[in-house]
Scaffold this active site. Structure first.
Site, short mmCIF file in Angstrom:
data_model
loop_
_atom_site.label_atom_id
_atom_site.label_comp_id
_atom_site.label_asym_id
_atom_site.label_seq_id
_atom_site.Cartn_x
_atom_site.Cartn_y
_atom_site.Cartn_z
N VAL A 102 0.46 -1.41 -0.15
CA VAL A 102 0.52 0.01 0.10
C VAL A 102 0.57 0.95 -0.26
O VAL A 102 1.26 2.12 1.23
CB VAL A 102 -0.94 0.00 1.47
CG1 VAL A 102 -1.88 -1.04 0.87
CG2 VAL A 102 -0.65 -0.02 2.54
N HIS A 103 1.76 1.45 -1.15
CA HIS A 103 2.48 2.73 -1.46
C HIS A 103 1.38 3.55 -1.09
O HIS A 103 2.32 4.58 -0.04
CB HIS A 103 2.84 2.68 -3.07
CG HIS A 103 2.97 1.33 -3.01
ND1 HIS A 103 4.50 0.86 -3.32
CD2 HIS A 103 2.28 0.53 -3.73
CE1 HIS A 103 4.47 -0.04 -3.75
NE2 HIS A 103 2.43 -0.31 -4.69
#
Length: 362
Positions: free
Chosen positions: A280-281
């Protein structure tokens, strides 16, 4: 190489950060928006949309749906670039699903986007609030590059810019050497980095590259914690043993849509032999923009390869001054994922609980 250790903490006094958020709303952009909406530090001036994970029309629909679900129809949403500056558009439905949000099925919005374009919003908002706005870009940099072309002084008016993009001492996720957001529009990325060259270091973009964001691994337990904190029922328990495409039965609408989106993302990562998890950048970059997560940065001069037959879209960092050009970026080189997830799950879970959304599965 010099390093700056930047320590944010949700225990510190709340300091409001006014944001322009530029997205290509896929799964992790949606979670980033949810995190920002849950954060008292975030004052969102506008959310701007660009083509990337899916075409810009779908990005805009997804963005409006997330904001509407969270009761924030007051936030301006502006549609932006339909295609990159030069290259044909690449999209990534295999990663994010045909609509960009995995298995989630958001209610259709009745709200139309703003009458102004995303590039116009960048220019006009920074003129109205010089020195006050932090830009957060979690998709390709096309809108911002177009805005800088319209007004080259725009970078001087931003308080700071945070970018999720690039990779330096890490494999790419689009080509062996390139990261998705930059690979979609390398020309835009180069123009943005060039535009911030020569500014004081306090105004250099903070770059959150794959080197760091791929340590932000969201696992089923993190979804479970959000559901538990939201008091949703029944207990949410994503598992790699579940049938592909299984849907959540969560009573809380936010939890249900988030779980359905992340399930698709975790299945994709498993198919790539990365494990049943999700990188989950974008929520991490959002936390960097707010200063609610500890991180370390290293100054460097960043450029983007445009011509290489095998390396187009690659971000290159000169860490030691070989190019004899002044640094134009602060690259995030370390963080503490466990601290980030403890913060994220508690905050998003509490937000979902306090929204008091109806229990219907419609």
């Amino acid at each position: 190489m010099s390093q700056d250790v930047c320590v944010g903490s949700p225990d510190l006094p709340i300091t409001s950060t006014r944001l322009i958020v530029d997205v290509d709303t896929g799964i992790d952009d949606a979670l980033a928006l949810l995190y920002l909406l849950a954060s008292p530090e975030a004052d969102i001036a506008a959310v701007l949309c660009t083509a990337g994970n899916v075409p810009v029309g779908q990005v805009t629909a997804n963005t409006l749906a997330v904001l509407d679900m969270c009761g924030r129809a007051d936030i301006e949403v502006a549609a932006g670039a339909q295609v990159p500056l030069v290259a044909p558009l690449m999209t990534t439905e295999d990663t994010h699903g045909p609509l960009g949000v995995g298995y989630a099925e958001f209610p259709a919005t009745s709200r139309a986007p703003s009458s102004r374009s995303a590039a116009e919003a960048w220019v006009e908002l920074t003129r109205e609030h010089p020195g006050e706005l932090t830009g957060l870009v979690t998709g390709p940099m096309t809108n911002l590059a177009l805005a800088v072309r319209m007004d080259p002084e725009l970078p001087q008016r931003l308080r700071r810019l945070v970018i999720m993009g690039g990779c330096f001492n890490h494999p790419g996720n689009t080509t062996p050497t390139s990261e998705w957001n930059v690979a979609v529009d390398p020309e835009a990325a180069r123009e943005v980095f060039d535009a911030f060259s020569g500014l004081p270091s306090r105004q250099h973009p903070i770059v959150c590259p794959l080197d760091t964001t791929e340590t932000i691994e969201m696992h089923p337990v993190h979804v479970d914690r959000i559901a538990e904190a939201s008091e949703s029922t029944p207990a949410e328990a994503l598992s790699p043993d579940d049938p592909r495409g299984q849907r959540s039965r969560a009573s809380n609408q936010v939890v249900r849509h988030l779980s359905d989106a992340l399930r698709f993302y975790m299945e994709f990562h498993r198919d790539q032999n990365l494990g049943y998890l999700a990188h989950v950048h974008d929520p991490f970059a959002a936390a960097v923009a707010l200063g609610t997560v500890p991180y370390t940065t290293t100054p460097a001069t960043v450029d983007v390869e445009l011509e290489g037959r095998l390396t187009r879209g690659t971000t290159i960092a000169d860490w030691t001054g070989i190019w004899r050009r002044e640094p134009n970026a602060a690259i995030v080189t370390a963080t503490h994922p466990e601290v980030f997830f403890e913060h994220l799950t508690a905050r998003v879970g509490a937000f979902a609980r306090n929204l008091k959304l109806p229990s219907s599965n419609n």
